[in-house]
Scaffold this active site. Structure first.
Site, PDB file in Angstrom:
ATOM      1  N   LYS A 170       1.180  -0.623   0.170  1.00 18.39           N
ATOM      2  CA  LYS A 170       0.455  -0.204  -0.294  1.00 18.39           C
ATOM      3  C   LYS A 170       0.648   1.546   0.099  1.00 18.39           C
ATOM      4  O   LYS A 170       0.561   2.225  -0.632  1.00 18.39           O
ATOM      5  CB  LYS A 170      -0.960   0.264   1.216  1.00 18.39           C
ATOM      6  CG  LYS A 170      -0.289   0.500   2.257  1.00 18.39           C
ATOM      7  CD  LYS A 170      -1.519  -0.398   3.576  1.00 18.39           C
ATOM      8  CE  LYS A 170      -1.256  -0.089   5.124  1.00 18.39           C
ATOM      9  NZ  LYS A 170      -0.113  -1.100   5.065  1.00 18.39           N
ATOM     10  N   ARG A 174      12.576  -7.592   1.116  1.00 13.44           N
ATOM     11  CA  ARG A 174      11.805  -5.740   1.938  1.00 13.44           C
ATOM     12  C   ARG A 174      12.779  -5.240   1.910  1.00 13.44           C
ATOM     13  O   ARG A 174      13.680  -5.183   3.050  1.00 13.44           O
ATOM     14  CB  ARG A 174      10.376  -5.551   2.468  1.00 13.44           C
ATOM     15  CG  ARG A 174      10.622  -4.470   2.768  1.00 13.44           C
ATOM     16  CD  ARG A 174       8.554  -4.015   2.347  1.00 13.44           C
ATOM     17  NE  ARG A 174       8.456  -3.766   4.073  1.00 13.44           N
ATOM     18  CZ  ARG A 174       7.276  -3.833   4.687  1.00 13.44           C
ATOM     19  NH1 ARG A 174       6.668  -2.856   3.892  1.00 13.44           N
ATOM     20  NH2 ARG A 174       7.016  -3.243   6.301  1.00 13.44           N
ATOM     21  N   ARG A 218      13.867  -3.628   7.937  1.00  6.03           N
ATOM     22  CA  ARG A 218      13.275  -3.536   9.150  1.00  6.03           C
ATOM     23  C   ARG A 218      13.478  -4.206  10.166  1.00  6.03           C
ATOM     24  O   ARG A 218      13.067  -4.855   9.697  1.00  6.03           O
ATOM     25  CB  ARG A 218      11.487  -2.301   8.963  1.00  6.03           C
ATOM     26  CG  ARG A 218      11.956  -1.299   8.291  1.00  6.03           C
ATOM     27  CD  ARG A 218      10.253  -1.293   7.863  1.00  6.03           C
ATOM     28  NE  ARG A 218       9.489  -1.637   8.609  1.00  6.03           N
ATOM     29  CZ  ARG A 218       8.173  -1.209   7.852  1.00  6.03           C
ATOM     30  NH1 ARG A 218       8.097  -0.852   6.822  1.00  6.03           N
ATOM     31  NH2 ARG A 218       7.100  -1.544   8.896  1.00  6.03           N
ATOM     32  N   ARG A 240       2.391  -9.210  12.807  1.00 12.40           N
ATOM     33  CA  ARG A 240       1.482  -8.417  12.571  1.00 12.40           C
ATOM     34  C   ARG A 240       0.475  -8.836  11.354  1.00 12.40           C
ATOM     35  O   ARG A 240      -0.377  -7.493  11.418  1.00 12.40           O
ATOM     36  CB  ARG A 240       2.834  -7.724  11.514  1.00 12.40           C
ATOM     37  CG  ARG A 240       4.042  -6.738  12.597  1.00 12.40           C
ATOM     38  CD  ARG A 240       4.988  -6.046  11.854  1.00 12.40           C
ATOM     39  NE  ARG A 240       4.765  -5.300  10.466  1.00 12.40           N
ATOM     40  CZ  ARG A 240       5.955  -5.163   9.423  1.00 12.40           C
ATOM     41  NH1 ARG A 240       6.470  -5.701   9.442  1.00 12.40           N
ATOM     42  NH2 ARG A 240       5.611  -4.406   8.496  1.00 12.40           N
TER      43      ARG A 240
HETATM   44  P1  ADP Z   1       3.458  -2.347   7.156  1.00  9.14           P
HETATM   45  O1  ADP Z   1       2.403  -1.425   6.698  1.00  9.14           O
HETATM   46  O2  ADP Z   1       4.711  -2.645   6.684  1.00  9.14           O
HETATM   47  O3  ADP Z   1       2.337  -3.117   8.685  1.00  9.14           O
HETATM   48  P2  ADP Z   1       3.680   0.788   8.710  1.00  9.14           P
HETATM   49  O4  ADP Z   1       5.100   1.279   8.627  1.00  9.14           O
HETATM   50  O5  ADP Z   1       2.220   1.031   8.453  1.00  9.14           O
HETATM   51  O6  ADP Z   1       4.293  -1.160   8.621  1.00  9.14           O
HETATM   52  O7  ADP Z   1       3.966   0.655  10.137  1.00  9.14           O
HETATM   53  C1  ADP Z   1       4.897  -0.081  11.201  1.00  9.14           C
HETATM   54  C2  ADP Z   1       4.703   0.342  12.013  1.00  9.14           C
HETATM   55  O8  ADP Z   1       4.267   0.972  12.691  1.00  9.14           O
HETATM   56  C3  ADP Z   1       2.975  -0.876  12.720  1.00  9.14           C
HETATM   57  O9  ADP Z   1       3.664  -2.490  12.959  1.00  9.14           O
HETATM   58  C4  ADP Z   1       2.825  -0.434  14.471  1.00  9.14           C
HETATM   59  O10 ADP Z   1       3.331  -0.916  15.608  1.00  9.14           O
HETATM   60  C5  ADP Z   1       3.244   1.156  14.014  1.00  9.14           C
HETATM   61  N1  ADP Z   1       1.971   1.859  13.638  1.00  9.14           N
HETATM   62  C6  ADP Z   1       1.807   2.420  12.351  1.00  9.14           C
HETATM   63  N2  ADP Z   1       0.902   3.025  12.216  1.00  9.14           N
HETATM   64  C7  ADP Z   1      -0.176   2.922  12.619  1.00  9.14           C
HETATM   65  C8  ADP Z   1      -0.897   2.537  13.518  1.00  9.14           C
HETATM   66  N3  ADP Z   1      -2.163   3.506  12.699  1.00  9.14           N
HETATM   67  N4  ADP Z   1      -1.959   2.768  14.858  1.00  9.14           N
HETATM   68  C9  ADP Z   1      -0.600   1.997  15.237  1.00  9.14           C
HETATM   69  N5  ADP Z   1       0.169   1.647  15.291  1.00  9.14           N
HETATM   70  C10 ADP Z   1       0.479   2.181  13.519  1.00  9.14           C
END
Ligand code: ADP
Ligand code: ZN
Length: 210
Positions: free
Chosen positions: A13, A123, A156, A167
């Site tokens: 996304k 990734r 990461r 996750r």
């Molecule tokens: P991905 O979509 O690859 O899982 P992101 O980069 O969007 O990863 O997010 C990484 C981490 O940051 C998540 O696993 C979470 O711990 C935290 N995070 C990001 N956005 C949110 C959100 N809206 N609510 C809660 N935690 C979030």
């Protein structure tokens, strides 16, 4: 236009959000990137978020809602914006409603859990600017080096195999209910994520025109 990208971690996304961002000339706001920047800079918010992100759990709603409130009040969001990684829970979506923010479109990128586990292991992200790459599907021009800023590409911590499974579990229980939430408002478009990034982008652009 105000757009939300939904999808499992690693569904791509973020990549699609960037394409739409360029095409429509509106900013992408990624809560993941904001949190990682805070972690790197050792801010108070970063310290609070650390234990959650590194174990694959969600950062508490009040923290991320605070981040989004602040970010959406900035001038560059006035002409529309794309949210990547927010909302991730029903209370976060309700918070957007309470802020009086109208969402035009929610694009859900669908990818099977199996494919996600395979993808995540390859990734790599830029340690400097956060751009995302893949060892097989989206290679940088030079191994280990970011195309856009020359920064070093790293894996990461939360892309480690066991964290990915956690996750995904959190995604299915906390985030997936948002599909019904936005479907009932008539905002949801589903895009089947393809192996090829450009194919997914075509489907995404088409979904935005509907
Ligand atoms: P991905 O979509 O690859 O899982 P992101 O980069 O969007 O990863 O997010 C990484 C981490 O940051 C998540 O696993 C979470 O711990 C935290 N995070 C990001 N956005 C949110 C959100 N809206 N609510 C809660 N935690 C979030
Ligand atoms: Zn970079």
């Amino acid at each position: 236009m105000n757009i939300i990208f939904l999808g499992a971690p690693g569904a791509g996304k973020g990549t699609q959000a960037e394409k739409v961002s360029e095409k429509l000339a509106i900013p992408t706001i990624s809560t993941g990137n904001i949190i990682r920047a805070a972690l790197k800079n050792g801010t108070e918010m970063g310290l609070k978020a650390k234990e959650y992100t590194e174990s694959g759990r969600l950062v508490p709603d009040d923290i991320v809602i605070g981040i989004i409130k602040e970010r959406l009040s900035e001038d560059d969001c006035k002409g529309g914006f794309i949210l990547d990684g927010f909302p991730r829970t029903i209370p976060q979506a309700q918070a957007l409603d309470e802020m009086g923010i109208a969402i035009d479109k929610v694009i859900d990128i669908e990818v099977s859990d199996d494919a996600i586990v395979r993808r995540m292991s390859g990734r790599r992200v830029c340690a400097k600017c956060g751009s995302s790459y893949h060892l097989e599907f989206n290679k940088p021009k030079v191994d280990g080096v970011c195309d856009s800023c020359g920064g070093e590409l790293v894996q990461r911590k939360d892309d480690a195999a066991e964290t990915v499974l956690e996750r995904l579990k959190v995604y299915h229980s906390e985030t997936e209910p948002l599909k019904d939430f936005y479907k009932s408002k008539g905002k949801l478009s589903i895009v089947e994520g393809q192996e090829n990034i450009a194919d997914t982008t075509s489907l995404t652009f088409k979904a935005l025109e509907d």
